[in-house]
Design an enzyme around this catalytic site. Structure first.
Site, PDB file in Angstrom:
ATOM      1  N   TYR A   1     -16.563 -21.480 -33.660  1.00 32.06           N
ATOM      2  CA  TYR A   1     -15.367 -20.686 -33.950  1.00 32.06           C
ATOM      3  C   TYR A   1     -14.157 -21.598 -34.122  1.00 32.06           C
ATOM      4  O   TYR A   1     -13.389 -21.456 -35.082  1.00 32.06           O
ATOM      5  CB  TYR A   1     -15.121 -19.685 -32.824  1.00 32.06           C
TER       6      TYR A   1
ATOM      7  N   ALA B   1     -14.052 -24.733 -34.987  1.00 29.61           N
ATOM      8  CA  ALA B   1     -14.182 -25.497 -36.234  1.00 29.61           C
ATOM      9  C   ALA B   1     -13.915 -24.613 -37.453  1.00 29.61           C
ATOM     10  O   ALA B   1     -13.267 -25.045 -38.408  1.00 29.61           O
ATOM     11  CB  ALA B   1     -15.571 -26.116 -36.323  1.00 29.61           C
ATOM     12  N   ALA B   2     -14.398 -23.376 -37.418  1.00 28.83           N
ATOM     13  CA  ALA B   2     -14.172 -22.465 -38.540  1.00 28.83           C
ATOM     14  C   ALA B   2     -12.683 -22.176 -38.710  1.00 28.83           C
ATOM     15  O   ALA B   2     -12.159 -22.169 -39.831  1.00 28.83           O
ATOM     16  CB  ALA B   2     -14.949 -21.169 -38.335  1.00 28.83           C
ATOM     17  N   LYS B   3     -11.970 -21.950 -37.603  1.00 27.36           N
ATOM     18  CA  LYS B   3     -10.541 -21.646 -37.694  1.00 27.36           C
ATOM     19  C   LYS B   3      -9.743 -22.882 -38.106  1.00 27.36           C
ATOM     20  O   LYS B   3      -8.748 -22.770 -38.824  1.00 27.36           O
ATOM     21  CB  LYS B   3     -10.026 -21.057 -36.378  1.00 27.36           C
TER      22      LYS B   3
END
Length: 157
Positions: free
Chosen positions: A55, A57-59
């Site tokens: 999460y 890393a995605a954000k």
């Protein structure tokens, strides 16, 4: 986190906004007025927590994606991000303790986040693109400043 769950988290928080933005851009580029896209970020991109690496890393990727698309799609389409701090929900059970750590003295409300999004979509924001607007009440006071050595909640020295 299993590889399958990590892929789902990244798909939801990075790839889905990318695909939606691409579809919106295709329409907005043909409009005389262009358009504005606002992504919703997370403080986890800069302040990760254990056990949430996919999460986080995605954000973080979404923040870079926002800036990249802003460069690619200007001047017709503006792309920005709103990054909320902690937001009050019906399920909040820890709000009192957290509110004391926020300089503004409260959690954000969903309408606080909506207002920031509306502002970035408005004509008043016509020269803002690639921005990451933190809507976090001033952040959080570090724990070492909110706890005294005696543990009574008074600032330590």
């Amino acid at each position: 986190m299993s590889p399958r769950l990590a892929e789902r988290v990244i798909a939801l928080n990075l790839l889905a906004p990318f695909y939606v933005a691409q579809a919106a851009n295709a329409v907005m580029q043909t409009q005389d007025s262009g358009g504005s896209i606002v992504n919703i970020g997370s403080v986890a991109a800069r302040r990760p927590a254990p056990g949430t690496s996919a999460y986080n890393a995605a954000k973080a990727g979404l923040a870079v994606l926002t800036r990249s698309l802003a460069l690619e799609w200007a001047p017709k389409v503006r792309v920005n991000q709103v990054t909320p701090g902690l937001v009050q929900t019906e399920a909040d059970t820890y709000a009192d303790g957290v509110e004391r750590s926020i300089p503004m003295g409260r959690l954000a409300t969903p309408s606080d986040i909506a207002a920031a999004c509306l502002m970035l979509c408005s004509p008043e924001a016509r020269f803002i693109t690639g921005a990451d607007l933190y809507v976090d009440g001033g952040g959080e006071v570090p724990a070492f400043l909110t706890q005294s050595p005696e543990g009574n909640g008074e600032p330590g020295g």
